[in-house]
Design an enzyme around this catalytic site. Sequence first.
Site, PDB file in Angstrom:
ATOM      1  N   LYS A 165      24.482  84.579   4.185  1.00  0.00           N
ATOM      2  CA  LYS A 165      25.912  84.269   4.241  1.00  0.00           C
ATOM      3  C   LYS A 165      26.660  85.214   5.187  1.00  0.00           C
ATOM      4  CE  LYS A 165      27.800  86.977   0.396  1.00  0.00           C
ATOM      5  NZ  LYS A 165      28.775  86.974  -0.693  1.00  0.00           N
ATOM      6  N   ASP A 166      26.062  86.376   5.514  1.00  0.00           N
ATOM      7  CA  ASP A 166      26.697  87.308   6.439  1.00  0.00           C
ATOM      8  C   ASP A 166      26.434  86.954   7.898  1.00  0.00           C
ATOM      9  OD1 ASP A 166      27.640  88.793   4.312  1.00  0.00           O
ATOM     10  OD2 ASP A 166      25.979  90.230   4.356  1.00  0.00           O
ATOM     11  N   ARG A 203      37.809  82.448   0.245  1.00  0.00           N
ATOM     12  CA  ARG A 203      37.270  81.206  -0.319  1.00  0.00           C
ATOM     13  C   ARG A 203      37.418  81.194  -1.834  1.00  0.00           C
ATOM     14  NH1 ARG A 203      32.870  80.885  -2.947  1.00  0.00           N
ATOM     15  NH2 ARG A 203      32.177  82.905  -2.160  1.00  0.00           N
ATOM     16  N   ARG A 204      37.064  82.295  -2.479  1.00  0.00           N
ATOM     17  CA  ARG A 204      37.158  82.364  -3.933  1.00  0.00           C
ATOM     18  C   ARG A 204      38.607  82.316  -4.403  1.00  0.00           C
ATOM     19  NH1 ARG A 204      32.951  87.341  -3.671  1.00  0.00           N
ATOM     20  NH2 ARG A 204      30.988  86.144  -3.697  1.00  0.00           N
ATOM     21  N   CYS A 257      33.993  83.990   7.817  1.00  0.00           N
ATOM     22  CA  CYS A 257      34.186  84.650   6.524  1.00  0.00           C
ATOM     23  C   CYS A 257      35.651  84.684   6.112  1.00  0.00           C
ATOM     24  CB  CYS A 257      33.622  86.072   6.577  1.00  0.00           C
ATOM     25  SG  CYS A 257      34.468  87.133   7.757  1.00  0.00           S
TER      26      CYS A 257
END
Length: 363
Positions: A98-99, A160-161, A282
Amino acid sequence: MATQSEPVPQSESTSTTTKTLRVGTRRSQLARIQTDIVVAAVHAQFPEYKCDIHAIDPLGDRDKITALYAFNAKSLWTEELEVLLEGGELDFIVHSLKDMPTQLPTTLSIGAIFPREDPRDALVLSPSLLAPSMTPSQTNAHDILNSLPKGSIIGTSSLRRSAQLKRSYPHLDFADVRGNVPTRLRKLDDPSSFTDQVVPQYAALILAAAGLMRLGLGDRITKLLSKNEGGCLHAVGQGAIGVEVRTRDENTKALIKKLGCWDTTRACLAERSLMRTLEGGCSVPIGVETEWPEKDSLLMRAVVVSLDGSEAVEAEVVQKVADEESAEELGREVARILVKRGAGDILGKIVLNRNIIAEQGAA
């Protein structure tokens, strides 16, 4: 599996006598655990190889105070290692997938994607809020989040969260939380122990379940989140380990490719294609879920949410995914549906006004 009749691939920068692979990674405990997973797989399949691990602290690890959005960089965790790989000082790099930016330099590529740990996000409640009698059968993530008092602070380092949770729980507040996983947990458990910074009184943190599990901290997970549990889809590539190689290093590529997980690879390639098509990184709120309802049939759910949670578009598609090309196409198709439903407008507002991101206090 290599046999006696099959020549074992050689790294382009190592001799046939030493058979040493130079492995790049971040220095954090979680990164080293993930690197150990890859190195163990190399040793298991190619015991004649040894791996020398070269660990560094990239900028994102050196600066543990600045909110991630303030860096405004898609390669915050990877660029410094990639310079070493491109220069021939490393043979491959182990990343949290994901990074990794979805658009890599043309000289570099993903050599393998390892089996995925649970990709979901985890709700971690403050110990002071955990009822002694609370059991999984008695409550769910939605009930817990909905029952928190108005103004309760949720710590997360992800737009996102926070954007997704604001959709369903507008009564909650969100604050950035930086540091490695143990440090974040200490900020939740004992904020007054930090004398070099002001730490808010978090009611809960949202962390990647995979990181907690790989660190042996799975017992801290109060609930796992998903579209149906708390309304929070995970990040692209979350829970997967990606191995980056030089595109022209055919020998190392051939060796590393033997170690990947085919189901995880196809699912993550579809997710990365989705994000690449939407030009996300991100600092944009794109959530995704993928699962295999049957062999070679991949289901993808995706959501794009405005920073304040007031706007959202969703899509769900099931498609045959038998190879990497069809995985990439699934991601593009879901992106096209999202754009048709208004995702482009939501993302455009974010890109055109980066100050909004800063005001939200999370990245």
